[in-house]
Design an enzyme around this catalytic site. Structure first.
Site, PDB file in Angstrom:
ATOM      1  CG  ASP A   8      -2.193   0.708   0.994  1.00 29.04           C
ATOM      2  OD1 ASP A   8      -2.489   1.007  -0.180  1.00 29.04           O
ATOM      3  OD2 ASP A   8      -2.905   0.989   1.972  1.00 29.04           O
TER       4      ASP A   8
ATOM      5  CB  SER B 111      -7.779  -6.303  -3.889  1.00 30.85           C
ATOM      6  OG  SER B 111      -8.459  -5.142  -4.310  1.00 30.85           O
TER       7      SER B 111
ATOM      8  CG  LEU C 246      10.809 -16.230  -1.617  1.00 29.08           C
ATOM      9  CD1 LEU C 246      10.356 -16.221  -0.154  1.00 29.08           C
ATOM     10  CD2 LEU C 246      11.137 -14.799  -2.058  1.00 29.08           C
TER      11      LEU C 246
ATOM     12  CG  LEU D  66      -6.974  -7.733   8.526  1.00 27.56           C
ATOM     13  CD1 LEU D  66      -7.699  -8.948   9.074  1.00 27.56           C
ATOM     14  CD2 LEU D  66      -5.471  -8.005   8.496  1.00 27.56           C
TER      15      LEU D  66
ATOM     16  CG  HIS E  49       0.587   1.438  -9.304  1.00 27.03           C
ATOM     17  ND1 HIS E  49       0.270   1.130  -8.006  1.00 27.03           N
ATOM     18  CD2 HIS E  49      -0.513   2.060  -9.806  1.00 27.03           C
ATOM     19  CE1 HIS E  49      -0.966   1.541  -7.736  1.00 27.03           C
ATOM     20  NE2 HIS E  49      -1.463   2.108  -8.819  1.00 27.03           N
TER      21      HIS E  49
HETATM   22  C1  FPP Z   1      -1.901  -0.268  -3.504  1.00 24.54           C
HETATM   23  O1  FPP Z   1      -1.443   1.072  -3.411  1.00 24.54           O
HETATM   24  C2  FPP Z   1      -1.180  -0.937  -4.564  1.00 24.54           C
HETATM   25  C3  FPP Z   1      -1.764  -1.580  -5.620  1.00 24.54           C
HETATM   26  C4  FPP Z   1      -3.209  -1.649  -5.816  1.00 24.54           C
HETATM   27  C5  FPP Z   1      -0.953  -2.199  -6.681  1.00 24.54           C
HETATM   28  C6  FPP Z   1       0.308  -2.851  -6.245  1.00 24.54           C
HETATM   29  C7  FPP Z   1       1.151  -3.118  -7.429  1.00 24.54           C
HETATM   30  C8  FPP Z   1       2.498  -3.026  -7.492  1.00 24.54           C
HETATM   31  C9  FPP Z   1       3.356  -2.765  -6.332  1.00 24.54           C
HETATM   32  C10 FPP Z   1       3.222  -3.197  -8.770  1.00 24.54           C
HETATM   33  C11 FPP Z   1       2.883  -4.383  -9.568  1.00 24.54           C
HETATM   34  C12 FPP Z   1       3.062  -5.639  -8.820  1.00 24.54           C
HETATM   35  C13 FPP Z   1       3.962  -6.551  -9.157  1.00 24.54           C
HETATM   36  C14 FPP Z   1       4.076  -7.794  -8.374  1.00 24.54           C
HETATM   37  C15 FPP Z   1       4.852  -6.314 -10.274  1.00 24.54           C
HETATM   38  P1  FPP Z   1      -2.457   2.266  -3.694  1.00 24.54           P
HETATM   39  O2  FPP Z   1      -2.519   2.507  -5.154  1.00 24.54           O
HETATM   40  O3  FPP Z   1      -3.785   1.937  -3.066  1.00 24.54           O
HETATM   41  O4  FPP Z   1      -1.780   3.450  -2.947  1.00 24.54           O
HETATM   42  P2  FPP Z   1      -2.532   4.641  -2.187  1.00 24.54           P
HETATM   43  O5  FPP Z   1      -3.301   4.013  -1.068  1.00 24.54           O
HETATM   44  O6  FPP Z   1      -1.411   5.492  -1.714  1.00 24.54           O
HETATM   45  O7  FPP Z   1      -3.416   5.325  -3.190  1.00 24.54           O
END
Ligand code: FPP
Length: 223
Positions: free
Chosen positions: A2, A47, A113, A177, A19
């Site tokens: 997050d 998700s 891993l 969660l 991202h």
């Molecule tokens: C949540 O942060 C993050 C996501 C919904 C995407 C996570 C994806 C990556 C880290 C990159 C791609 C994954 C891989 C495995 C290559 P948010 O967007 O909700 O952040 P915020 O709460 O600050 O808006």
């Protein structure tokens, strides 16, 4: 993982840049787990609810995932990492699914891993899928409902091949969660850091694991 959006916003950048930086943090974290000889790492990458984000962000995330898998598979092979995935994987775009299965197959022989990506994952959906799978077994006469216990139900979840997590790390200071592994986290130790995911380093991982080492786990019992 997050905090990608906030990381980008703090720098006046589009969310996807957060991202992208988050994908780099994945590399660091995987490396850190390797150093610590951790056996399983599950990353909540997308998700079931994330499909509700703006179409451009969803599309960019899917492209990023596909690119990550394509580019990083050789590195996973080199680091002896076995890739796995949980979630409603058939919801992912075809190209993404193809690359995911290719990477899973290519790394299947590794025994370091196990990196599990939670993709189109929702814990409530997983539990419902588990119930349906149990009901099918009852209908087909393989089991009797009286036989259902915690162990049996666990075998009908997406995570049936993996142990329950010991430690949950939540970045960006969120205290919820978010529909992640609700069943499996029953006795997991939680660690919350205000660090945003793109800023999460190996040292942050080591700090979390060190703190975990100080916890006394009682599983509802007494010491
Ligand atoms: C949540 O942060 C993050 C996501 C919904 C995407 C996570 C994806 C990556 C880290 C990159 C791609 C994954 C891989 C495995 C290559 P948010 O967007 O909700 O952040 P915020 O709460 O600050 O808006």
């Amino acid at each position: 993982m997050d905090g990608n959006g906030r990381w980008a916003k703090n720098r006046g950048l589009p969310r996807i840049k957060g991202h992208e930086q988050g994908a780099d943090a994945v590399r660091e974290c995987v490396e850190g787990c390797g150093d610590l000889k951790i056996e399983f790492l599950t990353l909540y990458a997308f998700s079931a609810e994330n499909w509700g984000r703006p179409k451009t962000e969803v599309l960019a995330l899917m492209h990023l995932l596909e690119r990550f898998l394509k580019e990083k598979t050789p590195e996973l092979l080199e680091k002896n990492v076995r890739l796995q995935a949980i979630g409603r994987l058939t919801d992912l775009p075809d190209a993404c699914q193809r690359q995911l299965h290719k990477s899973i197959e290519r790394t299947a022989g590794n025994n370091g891993l196990t990196l599990i990506l939670a993709l189109s994952y929702g814990s409530r959906l997983e539990i419902i899928d588990g119930i349906k799978s149990l009901l099918r077994q009852i209908e087909e006469g393989h089991i009797d409902s009286a036989m259902i216990d915690v162990e049996m139900f666990s075998k009908h979840l997406y995570t049936r091949y993996y142990p329950d997590p010991d430690l949950l790390i939540r970045t960006s200071g969120e205290l919820r969660l978010s529909n992640f592994l609700l069943w499996q986290l029953s006795y997991t130790e939680m660690y919350v850091t205000t660090k945003l995911w793109p800023d999460f380093t190996k040292d942050d991982l080591f700090a979390a694991v060190e703190e975990f080492g100080k916890r006394q786990r009682r599983y509802g019992g007494v010491l």
